[in-house]
Design a protein around this motif. Structure first.
Motif, PDB file in Angstrom:
ATOM      1  N   GLY A  40      14.148 -36.359 -21.460  1.00  0.00           N
ATOM      2  CA  GLY A  40      15.570 -35.355 -21.569  1.00  0.00           C
ATOM      3  C   GLY A  40      14.335 -33.957 -21.360  1.00  0.00           C
ATOM      4  O   GLY A  40      13.040 -34.525 -21.982  1.00  0.00           O
ATOM      5  N   GLY A  41      15.122 -33.415 -21.047  1.00  0.00           N
ATOM      6  CA  GLY A  41      14.117 -32.191 -21.681  1.00  0.00           C
ATOM      7  C   GLY A  41      13.870 -31.106 -20.912  1.00  0.00           C
ATOM      8  O   GLY A  41      14.981 -31.137 -19.548  1.00  0.00           O
ATOM      9  N   LEU A  42      13.359 -29.928 -20.952  1.00  0.00           N
ATOM     10  CA  LEU A  42      13.414 -28.469 -19.426  1.00  0.00           C
ATOM     11  C   LEU A  42      12.714 -29.237 -18.306  1.00  0.00           C
ATOM     12  O   LEU A  42      11.567 -29.121 -18.769  1.00  0.00           O
ATOM     13  CB  LEU A  42      13.420 -27.122 -19.940  1.00  0.00           C
ATOM     14  CG  LEU A  42      13.322 -25.601 -18.975  1.00  0.00           C
ATOM     15  CD1 LEU A  42      14.695 -26.117 -18.325  1.00  0.00           C
ATOM     16  CD2 LEU A  42      12.476 -24.697 -19.626  1.00  0.00           C
ATOM     17  N   TYR A  43      13.145 -29.237 -17.201  1.00  0.00           N
ATOM     18  CA  TYR A  43      12.124 -29.321 -16.106  1.00  0.00           C
ATOM     19  C   TYR A  43      11.853 -28.578 -15.198  1.00  0.00           C
ATOM     20  O   TYR A  43      12.770 -27.335 -15.269  1.00  0.00           O
ATOM     21  CB  TYR A  43      12.702 -30.488 -15.313  1.00  0.00           C
ATOM     22  CG  TYR A  43      12.718 -32.010 -15.584  1.00  0.00           C
ATOM     23  CD1 TYR A  43      11.225 -32.862 -15.495  1.00  0.00           C
ATOM     24  CD2 TYR A  43      13.210 -32.241 -16.709  1.00  0.00           C
ATOM     25  CE1 TYR A  43      11.027 -33.973 -15.823  1.00  0.00           C
ATOM     26  CE2 TYR A  43      13.241 -33.395 -17.171  1.00  0.00           C
ATOM     27  CZ  TYR A  43      11.607 -33.937 -16.662  1.00  0.00           C
ATOM     28  OH  TYR A  43      11.897 -35.649 -17.838  1.00  0.00           O
ATOM     29  N   GLU A  44      10.730 -27.863 -14.480  1.00  0.00           N
ATOM     30  CA  GLU A  44      11.186 -27.111 -13.782  1.00  0.00           C
ATOM     31  C   GLU A  44      10.474 -27.754 -12.015  1.00  0.00           C
ATOM     32  O   GLU A  44       9.128 -28.753 -12.595  1.00  0.00           O
ATOM     33  CB  GLU A  44       9.522 -26.225 -13.759  1.00  0.00           C
ATOM     34  CG  GLU A  44       8.752 -25.012 -12.033  1.00  0.00           C
ATOM     35  CD  GLU A  44       7.436 -24.026 -12.743  1.00  0.00           C
ATOM     36  OE1 GLU A  44       8.318 -23.030 -14.055  1.00  0.00           O
ATOM     37  OE2 GLU A  44       6.778 -24.709 -12.626  1.00  0.00           O
ATOM     38  N   LEU A  71      11.390 -22.596  -6.359  1.00  0.00           N
ATOM     39  CA  LEU A  71      11.506 -22.847  -7.638  1.00  0.00           C
ATOM     40  C   LEU A  71      13.053 -23.014  -8.864  1.00  0.00           C
ATOM     41  O   LEU A  71      13.291 -21.905  -8.744  1.00  0.00           O
ATOM     42  CB  LEU A  71      10.700 -21.869  -8.934  1.00  0.00           C
ATOM     43  CG  LEU A  71       9.264 -21.883  -8.141  1.00  0.00           C
ATOM     44  CD1 LEU A  71       7.809 -21.321  -9.164  1.00  0.00           C
ATOM     45  CD2 LEU A  71       8.026 -23.342  -8.250  1.00  0.00           C
ATOM     46  N   ILE A  72      12.682 -24.176  -9.354  1.00  0.00           N
ATOM     47  CA  ILE A  72      14.161 -24.384  -9.723  1.00  0.00           C
ATOM     48  C   ILE A  72      13.783 -25.137 -10.884  1.00  0.00           C
ATOM     49  O   ILE A  72      12.916 -26.129 -11.393  1.00  0.00           O
ATOM     50  CB  ILE A  72      15.066 -25.261  -8.926  1.00  0.00           C
ATOM     51  CG1 ILE A  72      15.519 -25.209  -7.593  1.00  0.00           C
ATOM     52  CG2 ILE A  72      16.096 -25.533  -9.885  1.00  0.00           C
ATOM     53  CD1 ILE A  72      15.113 -26.107  -6.629  1.00  0.00           C
ATOM     54  N   LYS A  73      14.673 -24.275 -12.317  1.00  0.00           N
ATOM     55  CA  LYS A  73      14.039 -25.091 -13.763  1.00  0.00           C
ATOM     56  C   LYS A  73      15.771 -25.378 -14.019  1.00  0.00           C
ATOM     57  O   LYS A  73      16.917 -24.656 -13.785  1.00  0.00           O
ATOM     58  CB  LYS A  73      14.218 -23.503 -14.560  1.00  0.00           C
ATOM     59  CG  LYS A  73      12.307 -23.314 -14.175  1.00  0.00           C
ATOM     60  CD  LYS A  73      12.268 -22.642 -15.751  1.00  0.00           C
ATOM     61  CE  LYS A  73       9.949 -22.036 -15.896  1.00  0.00           C
ATOM     62  NZ  LYS A  73       9.888 -21.753 -16.487  1.00  0.00           N
ATOM     63  N   GLU A  83      20.627 -32.776 -14.995  1.00  0.00           N
ATOM     64  CA  GLU A  83      21.689 -31.628 -13.948  1.00  0.00           C
ATOM     65  C   GLU A  83      21.429 -31.417 -12.368  1.00  0.00           C
ATOM     66  O   GLU A  83      20.356 -31.430 -12.143  1.00  0.00           O
ATOM     67  CB  GLU A  83      21.228 -29.904 -15.066  1.00  0.00           C
ATOM     68  CG  GLU A  83      21.322 -29.990 -16.683  1.00  0.00           C
ATOM     69  CD  GLU A  83      21.415 -29.025 -16.917  1.00  0.00           C
ATOM     70  OE1 GLU A  83      21.493 -27.383 -16.199  1.00  0.00           O
ATOM     71  OE2 GLU A  83      21.420 -28.316 -17.902  1.00  0.00           O
ATOM     72  N   PRO A  84      22.546 -31.530 -11.825  1.00  0.00           N
ATOM     73  CA  PRO A  84      23.174 -31.597 -10.560  1.00  0.00           C
ATOM     74  C   PRO A  84      22.359 -29.881 -10.230  1.00  0.00           C
ATOM     75  O   PRO A  84      21.709 -30.305  -8.830  1.00  0.00           O
ATOM     76  CB  PRO A  84      24.152 -30.622 -10.420  1.00  0.00           C
ATOM     77  CG  PRO A  84      25.006 -31.870 -11.497  1.00  0.00           C
ATOM     78  CD  PRO A  84      24.468 -31.386 -12.464  1.00  0.00           C
ATOM     79  N   ALA A  85      21.588 -29.174 -10.901  1.00  0.00           N
ATOM     80  CA  ALA A  85      20.937 -27.928 -10.442  1.00  0.00           C
ATOM     81  C   ALA A  85      19.508 -27.774 -10.023  1.00  0.00           C
ATOM     82  O   ALA A  85      19.507 -27.416  -9.487  1.00  0.00           O
ATOM     83  CB  ALA A  85      21.028 -26.591 -10.926  1.00  0.00           C
ATOM     84  N   LEU A  86      19.067 -29.053 -10.571  1.00  0.00           N
ATOM     85  CA  LEU A  86      17.963 -29.667 -10.479  1.00  0.00           C
ATOM     86  C   LEU A  86      17.468 -30.202  -8.825  1.00  0.00           C
ATOM     87  O   LEU A  86      16.363 -29.883  -8.097  1.00  0.00           O
ATOM     88  CB  LEU A  86      17.393 -30.617 -11.100  1.00  0.00           C
ATOM     89  CG  LEU A  86      16.423 -30.447 -12.510  1.00  0.00           C
ATOM     90  CD1 LEU A  86      16.297 -31.706 -13.479  1.00  0.00           C
ATOM     91  CD2 LEU A  86      15.256 -29.296 -12.784  1.00  0.00           C
ATOM     92  N   ASP A 163      11.164 -28.249 -24.224  1.00  0.00           N
ATOM     93  CA  ASP A 163      12.582 -28.522 -24.613  1.00  0.00           C
ATOM     94  C   ASP A 163      14.127 -28.288 -24.119  1.00  0.00           C
ATOM     95  O   ASP A 163      13.619 -26.977 -23.760  1.00  0.00           O
ATOM     96  CB  ASP A 163      13.327 -28.638 -26.039  1.00  0.00           C
ATOM     97  CG  ASP A 163      12.287 -29.888 -26.499  1.00  0.00           C
ATOM     98  OD1 ASP A 163      11.255 -30.721 -25.848  1.00  0.00           O
ATOM     99  OD2 ASP A 163      12.073 -29.814 -27.577  1.00  0.00           O
ATOM    100  N   CYS A 164      14.783 -28.253 -23.408  1.00  0.00           N
ATOM    101  CA  CYS A 164      16.096 -27.666 -23.359  1.00  0.00           C
ATOM    102  C   CYS A 164      16.818 -26.597 -24.157  1.00  0.00           C
ATOM    103  O   CYS A 164      16.128 -26.828 -25.710  1.00  0.00           O
ATOM    104  CB  CYS A 164      17.366 -28.660 -22.902  1.00  0.00           C
ATOM    105  SG  CYS A 164      16.972 -29.836 -21.200  1.00  0.00           S
ATOM    106  N   PRO A 165      17.166 -25.250 -24.019  1.00  0.00           N
ATOM    107  CA  PRO A 165      18.033 -24.367 -25.330  1.00  0.00           C
ATOM    108  C   PRO A 165      18.751 -25.060 -25.025  1.00  0.00           C
ATOM    109  O   PRO A 165      19.614 -25.414 -24.465  1.00  0.00           O
ATOM    110  CB  PRO A 165      18.205 -23.501 -23.854  1.00  0.00           C
ATOM    111  CG  PRO A 165      17.876 -23.724 -22.700  1.00  0.00           C
ATOM    112  CD  PRO A 165      17.437 -24.856 -22.436  1.00  0.00           C
ATOM    113  N   ALA A 166      19.353 -24.799 -26.357  1.00  0.00           N
ATOM    114  CA  ALA A 166      20.260 -25.119 -26.828  1.00  0.00           C
ATOM    115  C   ALA A 166      21.740 -24.343 -26.771  1.00  0.00           C
ATOM    116  O   ALA A 166      21.237 -23.791 -25.728  1.00  0.00           O
ATOM    117  CB  ALA A 166      20.534 -24.850 -28.712  1.00  0.00           C
ATOM    118  N   GLU A 167      22.467 -25.088 -26.156  1.00  0.00           N
ATOM    119  CA  GLU A 167      23.285 -24.841 -25.291  1.00  0.00           C
ATOM    120  C   GLU A 167      24.681 -23.770 -26.139  1.00  0.00           C
ATOM    121  O   GLU A 167      24.713 -23.001 -25.406  1.00  0.00           O
ATOM    122  CB  GLU A 167      24.724 -26.000 -26.072  1.00  0.00           C
ATOM    123  CG  GLU A 167      25.709 -26.372 -25.136  1.00  0.00           C
ATOM    124  CD  GLU A 167      27.193 -27.328 -24.383  1.00  0.00           C
ATOM    125  OE1 GLU A 167      28.183 -27.308 -24.550  1.00  0.00           O
ATOM    126  OE2 GLU A 167      26.603 -28.302 -25.154  1.00  0.00           O
ATOM    127  N   GLY A 168      24.685 -23.733 -27.512  1.00  0.00           N
ATOM    128  CA  GLY A 168      24.839 -21.871 -28.082  1.00  0.00           C
ATOM    129  C   GLY A 168      23.780 -20.880 -27.334  1.00  0.00           C
ATOM    130  O   GLY A 168      24.297 -19.678 -26.780  1.00  0.00           O
TER     131      GLY A 168
END
Length: 174
Positions: A40-44, A71-73, A83-86, A163-168
């Motif tokens: 899990g986490g933020l991917y580029e 480039l997609i994050k 996430e489907p956006a990846l 890491d992914c940003p917090a949802e809020g």
């Protein structure tokens, strides 16, 4: 008698050496072992358009151009689902319909819609992943009710960048 003792000691030494070698091999294999799920986490993602062709002899209804790199994050959830956006094209609203993301192998089929088009965009990704990221190929076919259908192939390479940003925080930033 000395010869027998020497042979026994030599045999024992070889047996011990073999055991030590196995442990070193096991340790090396553990270091390079593929995780059971995508981290899990933020991917580029770097996605290079390697092929774009019309399937209905009209101009393809996409902003993508052959040879460009996008480039997609986006994030992968803690349970290893991207996430489907990846995997989709920019601006499409996508849903992963079927996926297999385990033990280093990655396969995902999606169904997407695009604003201004009636019909579907259907990306399918095949690839592999490691502890650091994933790579593979995404083949997309479109099924629009009007002209503009195309086949698109993108070579993707992704790396985990944090890491992914917090949802809020993500919602307030949008």
């Amino acid at each position: 008698m000395e010869l027998i003792k020497l042979a026994c000691v030599g045999g024992l030494a070889l047996a011990l050496a073999a055991c030590g070698g196995e442990k070193k091999e096991e340790a090396a294999a553990a270091e390079t072992a593929v995780p059971a799920k995508l981290a899990g986490g933020l991917y580029e993602v770097s996605a290079e358009v390697t092929q774009l062709a019309s399937t209905d002899n009209s101009t393809p209804a996409t902003k993508s151009k052959q040879g460009e790199t996008q480039l997609i994050k986006a994030c992968v959830s803690a349970d290893g689902q991207p996430e489907p956006a990846l995997l989709g094209e920019a601006g499409d609203k996508c849903e992963i319909k079927n996926s297999y993301i385990r033990n280093g192998r990655m396969s995902a089929q999606m169904s997407c819609t695009r604003e201004g088009q009636l019909g579907y965009v259907m990306p399918a990704m095949m690839g592999s992943y490691s502890a650091d990221g994933f790579e593979g190929e995404i083949n997309t076919l479109t099924y629009f009710s009007a002209d503009g259908d195309y086949r698109l192939t993108r070579k993707v390479t992704a790396k985990r960048v944090g890491d992914c940003p917090a949802e809020g925080a993500a919602k307030s930033a949008a």
